[in-house]
Scaffold this motif. Structure first.
Motif, PDB file in Angstrom:
ATOM      1  N   VAL A  53       0.839  -1.195   0.000  1.00  0.00           N
ATOM      2  CA  VAL A  53       0.000   0.000   0.000  1.00  0.00           C
ATOM      3  C   VAL A  53       0.876   1.248   0.000  1.00  0.00           C
ATOM      4  O   VAL A  53       0.624   2.206  -0.739  1.00  0.00           O
ATOM      5  N   ARG A  54       1.925   1.240   0.825  1.00  0.00           N
ATOM      6  CA  ARG A  54       2.829   2.394   0.901  1.00  0.00           C
ATOM      7  C   ARG A  54       3.483   2.668  -0.462  1.00  0.00           C
ATOM      8  O   ARG A  54       3.573   3.821  -0.896  1.00  0.00           O
ATOM      9  N   CYS A  55       3.918   1.636  -1.131  1.00  0.00           N
ATOM     10  CA  CYS A  55       4.535   1.803  -2.452  1.00  0.00           C
ATOM     11  C   CYS A  55       3.565   2.435  -3.447  1.00  0.00           C
ATOM     12  O   CYS A  55       3.920   3.367  -4.168  1.00  0.00           O
ATOM     13  N   VAL A  56       2.353   1.926  -3.489  1.00  0.00           N
ATOM     14  CA  VAL A  56       1.360   2.465  -4.423  1.00  0.00           C
ATOM     15  C   VAL A  56       0.972   3.893  -4.027  1.00  0.00           C
ATOM     16  O   VAL A  56       0.793   4.759  -4.892  1.00  0.00           O
ATOM     17  N   ALA A  57       0.889   4.160  -2.741  1.00  0.00           N
ATOM     18  CA  ALA A  57       0.579   5.515  -2.278  1.00  0.00           C
ATOM     19  C   ALA A  57       1.661   6.493  -2.732  1.00  0.00           C
ATOM     20  O   ALA A  57       1.357   7.617  -3.141  1.00  0.00           O
TER      21      ALA A  57
END
Length: 136
Positions: free
Chosen positions: A75-79
């Protein structure tokens, strides 16, 4: 899995998705690496190496690595992709398609989760920027 390497690859793929690298995306990339604790020298060296490789191969390799991360890191990467893509106040259609393909088709992550983390990351970027300005 090296989260820093994955973030660097995703950043590279995103900023080249629309065929033109935007100065604001570059500036936000610098903020991103500060937040993530990536050395600027290492980041730039990795980007230089990625320029010499096929983007399809980079994408496939990156998706394999990304899928091995825990959900929170995915999720952090996509965010981060969303934060960088919005750096100029507008997300290009090809950037959106790239991000959508990753979060929806590759990882099945909810957009709500991504937006929540995106807001947190924007806050961290602002904190780092304010701290840097205070030092000057």
């Amino acid at each position: 899995m090296n989260l820093k390497s994955i973030i660097t690859k995703l950043y590279y793929l995103l900023v080249h998705a629309d065929g033109s690298v935007n100065e604001r995306e570059i500036a936000l990339g610098r903020q991103m690496i500060k937040v993530e604790g990536i050395a600027e020298y290492d980041f730039n060296a990795a980007l230089d190496l990625l320029k010499k490789r096929n983007q399809v191969v980079i994408y496939d390799e990156c998706m394999e690595e990304l899928k091995r991360l825990d959900h929170e890191k995915q999720v952090r990467c996509v965010a981060w992709l969303c934060v960088v893509a919005n750096a100029d106040g507008f997300m290009d259609k090809t950037e959106w398609q790239f991000i959508y393909k990753i979060y929806q088709k590759e990882l099945s992550i909810s957009l709500d989760e991504i937006m929540k983390v995106q807001k947190e990351l924007i806050g961290l970027v602002r904190e780092k920027s304010a701290a840097f300005s205070a030092v000057l």
